[in-house]
Each structure stands twice: as C-alpha cells, then as structure tokens.
Design an enzyme around this catalytic site. Structure first.
Site, PDB file in Angstrom:
ATOM      1  N   TYR A  55      61.172 121.475  27.493  1.00  4.98           N
ATOM      2  CA  TYR A  55      59.824 122.275  26.597  1.00  4.98           C
ATOM      3  C   TYR A  55      59.572 122.241  24.967  1.00  4.98           C
ATOM      4  CZ  TYR A  55      59.245 123.277  31.850  1.00  4.98           C
ATOM      5  OH  TYR A  55      58.904 122.841  33.306  1.00  4.98           O
ATOM      6  N   ARG A  58      57.377 118.550  25.295  1.00  3.10           N
ATOM      7  CA  ARG A  58      56.419 118.680  25.390  1.00  3.10           C
ATOM      8  C   ARG A  58      55.372 119.963  24.574  1.00  3.10           C
ATOM      9  NH1 ARG A  58      58.813 116.921  28.353  1.00  3.10           N
ATOM     10  NH2 ARG A  58      57.192 115.050  27.582  1.00  3.10           N
ATOM     11  N   ASN A  89      48.641 123.953  34.576  1.00  6.00           N
ATOM     12  CA  ASN A  89      48.925 123.726  33.423  1.00  6.00           C
ATOM     13  C   ASN A  89      49.245 124.793  32.795  1.00  6.00           C
ATOM     14  OD1 ASN A  89      47.728 120.920  34.364  1.00  6.00           O
ATOM     15  ND2 ASN A  89      46.220 120.990  32.709  1.00  6.00           N
ATOM     16  N   ASP A  91      49.050 123.438  29.173  1.00  4.09           N
ATOM     17  CA  ASP A  91      49.475 123.474  27.863  1.00  4.09           C
ATOM     18  C   ASP A  91      48.190 124.375  27.306  1.00  4.09           C
ATOM     19  OD1 ASP A  91      46.388 122.933  28.316  1.00  4.09           O
ATOM     20  OD2 ASP A  91      47.206 120.961  29.310  1.00  4.09           O
ATOM     21  N   HIS A 106      50.953 128.878  35.991  1.00  4.34           N
ATOM     22  CA  HIS A 106      52.830 127.866  36.099  1.00  4.34           C
ATOM     23  C   HIS A 106      52.870 128.688  34.481  1.00  4.34           C
ATOM     24  CE1 HIS A 106      51.653 124.938  39.632  1.00  4.34           C
ATOM     25  NE2 HIS A 106      52.301 125.885  40.154  1.00  4.34           N
ATOM     26  N   GLY A 179      41.415 116.874  38.687  1.00  3.70           N
ATOM     27  CA  GLY A 179      42.885 116.789  38.175  1.00  3.70           C
ATOM     28  C   GLY A 179      44.481 117.240  39.254  1.00  3.70           C
ATOM     29  N   SER A 181      46.749 117.048  42.140  1.00  4.15           N
ATOM     30  CA  SER A 181      46.872 116.351  43.401  1.00  4.15           C
ATOM     31  C   SER A 181      47.656 117.127  44.831  1.00  4.15           C
ATOM     32  CB  SER A 181      48.802 115.502  43.204  1.00  4.15           C
ATOM     33  OG  SER A 181      49.753 116.698  43.473  1.00  4.15           O
TER      34      SER A 181
HETATM   35  P1  OAD Z   1      49.886 116.086  40.068  1.00  8.01           P
HETATM   36  O1  OAD Z   1      50.497 114.870  38.516  1.00  8.01           O
HETATM   37  O2  OAD Z   1      50.863 115.974  40.719  1.00  8.01           O
HETATM   38  O3  OAD Z   1      48.287 115.494  40.344  1.00  8.01           O
HETATM   39  C1  OAD Z   1      47.963 114.623  39.243  1.00  8.01           C
HETATM   40  C2  OAD Z   1      46.259 114.617  39.831  1.00  8.01           C
HETATM   41  O4  OAD Z   1      45.500 114.530  38.941  1.00  8.01           O
HETATM   42  C3  OAD Z   1      46.573 112.966  40.380  1.00  8.01           C
HETATM   43  O5  OAD Z   1      45.967 113.886  41.729  1.00  8.01           O
HETATM   44  C4  OAD Z   1      46.098 112.121  40.071  1.00  8.01           C
HETATM   45  O6  OAD Z   1      45.113 111.540  40.092  1.00  8.01           O
HETATM   46  C5  OAD Z   1      44.679 112.990  39.166  1.00  8.01           C
HETATM   47  N1  OAD Z   1      44.605 112.422  37.965  1.00  8.01           N
HETATM   48  C6  OAD Z   1      44.916 111.379  37.404  1.00  8.01           C
HETATM   49  N2  OAD Z   1      44.690 110.690  36.439  1.00  8.01           N
HETATM   50  C7  OAD Z   1      43.042 111.667  35.549  1.00  8.01           C
HETATM   51  C8  OAD Z   1      41.839 111.745  35.338  1.00  8.01           C
HETATM   52  N3  OAD Z   1      41.556 110.822  34.151  1.00  8.01           N
HETATM   53  N4  OAD Z   1      41.215 112.890  35.606  1.00  8.01           N
HETATM   54  C9  OAD Z   1      41.159 113.635  36.935  1.00  8.01           C
HETATM   55  N5  OAD Z   1      42.053 113.455  37.710  1.00  8.01           N
HETATM   56  C10 OAD Z   1      43.640 112.483  37.549  1.00  8.01           C
HETATM   57  O7  OAD Z   1      49.579 117.136  38.850  1.00  8.01           O
HETATM   58  P2  OAD Z   1      49.727 118.394  39.281  1.00  8.01           P
HETATM   59  O8  OAD Z   1      48.687 118.455  40.555  1.00  8.01           O
HETATM   60  O9  OAD Z   1      49.003 119.571  37.967  1.00  8.01           O
HETATM   61  O10 OAD Z   1      54.256 122.969  38.100  1.00  8.01           O
HETATM   62  O11 OAD Z   1      50.744 118.648  39.568  1.00  8.01           O
HETATM   63  C11 OAD Z   1      51.544 120.663  39.951  1.00  8.01           C
HETATM   64  C12 OAD Z   1      52.551 121.427  39.492  1.00  8.01           C
HETATM   65  O12 OAD Z   1      53.230 120.637  39.639  1.00  8.01           O
HETATM   66  C13 OAD Z   1      52.427 121.247  38.005  1.00  8.01           C
HETATM   67  O13 OAD Z   1      51.211 122.456  37.698  1.00  8.01           O
HETATM   68  C14 OAD Z   1      53.981 121.275  37.273  1.00  8.01           C
HETATM   69  C15 OAD Z   1      54.262 120.043  39.041  1.00  8.01           C
HETATM   70  O14 OAD Z   1      55.723 120.236  38.721  1.00  8.01           O
HETATM   71  C16 OAD Z   1      55.452 122.976  37.130  1.00  8.01           C
HETATM   72  O15 OAD Z   1      55.995 122.056  36.434  1.00  8.01           O
HETATM   73  C17 OAD Z   1      55.928 124.431  37.922  1.00  8.01           C
END
Ligand code: OAD
Length: 236
Positions: A55, A58, A89, A91, A106, A179, A181
């Site tokens: 962290y 980050r 996020n 950030d 988170h 953005g 998943s």
């Molecule tokens: P992920 O990395 O799982 O998903 C990122 C998503 O963003 C995917 O669906 C990509 O297709 C999409 N993506 C990539 N580039 C992009 C762009 N330029 N514009 C728009 N979308 C884009 O991230 P999260 O869903 O945020 O938690 O993950 C959820 C949680 O899992 C996070 O908060 C974190 C992680 O483990 C903790 O650490 C507690």
C-alpha cells in the site's frame, strides 16, 4: 424542479487511463501479487511488512497520478444532476476531479487506522487518520498504541458502507457503472437494488457478466464511454 439522481458505481477501469493497472486484466495487479498475501486479513496477520509495502507503493503512485477526463466528466454531471459516486477504488481521483459526494466501499489509500482486534472489521471513524501520501511502516503506532494499518477493506472483512450504497442505488433515477469486472461481492450485486424503471448504463471495453432488460452496455474505455453517456443524457 428537483434534480434527477444518478448513482455512479466505479471500479479500477475508471482509473486505468490515469496510469493505474486494474486488478484482473492482463498485466493487472493480481498477476503480479497474490491477492491473499497483500489484500486479505489473513495476509495482514501473516506478513504486515509486505502488506504495508504494497500500500505504500500504491500511495506513492497515487501522488503523481491525475484524474482523467472520465473522472472529470463524472464530476461535471453534478451541474445538472444529483450525483452520488460509489467507488470500489481506494484512490482519491474522484475527489480530485471535483466530485463532492464519494462513498468508498473498499477504503481509502490516503488513510490509516489502528489495527484493533483480530478479524475485527469494525472501526471508530474518529480513529481514522489522514496521512496523505506518506509511508506507514511496522512500528508506526496510532495514538492508542496499536500498529497502524491501511484503511482498506481486506478480503475476509465486512464492507461497512454497503448499506449506504444500497440506499443510494435504490434511490437513483439512473445508474451508471464504469470499469468494474463485477466479480467482487457485495459491490457486484448492487445493481440489483436499482428500481425497475431505472435505466442502467455500463461503460466497459469488455463483455459484462450481467444481463438485464434495463442494461445498456457502452463498449468503450471510460473516457470515450463518458462522452457517449453524456450524449445519451443530452438526447433524453
Ligand atoms: P477489475 O480489475 O476486476 O476489473 C476492471 C474492469 O475495468 C474490467 O471489467 C475491465 O474490462 C475494465 N477496464 C479496463 N480498462 C478500462 C478502461 N480504460 N475504461 C473502462 N473500463 C476498463 O477491477 P474492479 O472490478 O474494480 O478490491 O475490482 C473490484 C475489487 O477487486 C477492487 O476494489 C479490489 C479488487 O481486489 C480490494 O482490493 C478490496
């Protein structure tokens, strides 16, 4: 007339164009690190130094990052709508872009708190300390004498802000998802709380794992997708 309400749920993809690797994409953070080593409560008690370093790195990266035009466009929606950002996020790019109501599901990179008991995810908000972009190391203590830990929701911990998020999504006239998943619960299930007449827009360049009559998938990166979303709003 009262402004319409937009709830915006964001994930790592909204910050990708600010230079932050997402978690699950190719080249993402969870390819470089084992999530259970650096982002779980068990990992914290196994190796606090490693978690603090992860962290610290980050946080240092965040210092030099800037909000991109998607963060700015989301903040700009406040001109005509009542906007609540619910972000996974850690950030602070939404705040730095000018969004005034941001709920972090988170946790936040720029904050720390005393570690409190094992597996204890409850915390006193008055014990949370804003450290900006500084490092925190083993031996750095809170005023109550405990080791400081990142103000992050680790895997294995509860998500204290989920109830507030559910209320915001239930009240929304429009739900925008950018953005994420949609792999991590409970955040991934939030869209189900949208009212039956609430349109749901998802901005993501990849396939989305959900299907629902209300969903419109804008298959673009966040910056381009936000331009399209604004056009859709303007034509309504
Ligand atoms: P992920 O990395 O799982 O998903 C990122 C998503 O963003 C995917 O669906 C990509 O297709 C999409 N993506 C990539 N580039 C992009 C762009 N330029 N514009 C728009 N979308 C884009 O991230 P999260 O869903 O945020 O938690 O993950 C959820 C949680 O899992 C996070 O908060 C974190 C992680 O483990 C903790 O650490 C507690």
């Amino acid at each position: 007339m009262e402004k319409k309400k937009i709830a915006v749920l964001t994930g790592a993809g909204v910050s990708a164009e600010s230079g932050f690797a997402t978690f699950r994409d190719t080249g993402g953070l969870w390819e470089q690190y084992d999530v259970y080593d650096v982002a779980s409560i068990e990992g914290w008690y196994r190796n606090r130094e490693l978690v603090l370093k992860f962290y610290n790195d980050r946080r240092r990266q965040l210092k030099d990052a800037k909000p991109n035009s998607a963060h700015l466009a989301i903040a700009g929606l406040e001109k005509d709508y009542k906007v609540d950002v619910i972000t996974q996020n850690v950030d602070n790019l939404h705040e730095r872009a000018g969004s005034t109501r941001v709920l972090h599901l988170h946790g936040e990179l720029t904050k720390v708190r005393p570690e409190n008991g094992l597996y204890d995810s409850t915390y006193r908000t008055d014990e949370v300390i804003d450290i900006g972009f500084d490092e925190v190391n083993l031996g750095d203590m809170a005023p109550n004498g405990q080791q400081l830990r990142p103000h992050i929701v680790f895997f294995g911990e509860a998500v204290p802000n989920i109830e507030k998020a559910i209320d915001l999504v239930s009240a929304a006239d429009i739900l925008l998802i950018v953005g994420t998943s949609l792999q991590v619960y409970p955040a991934a299930g939030l869209y189900r709380y949208a009212r039956n007449d609430t349109p749901i827009y998802i901005i993501d360049p990849k396939d989305v794992p959900v299907s629902d009559m209300r969903i419109t998938h804008i298959r673009e990166v966040a910056t381009k997708g936000m331009e399209k979303f604004k056009e859709i709003l303007a034509n309504q």
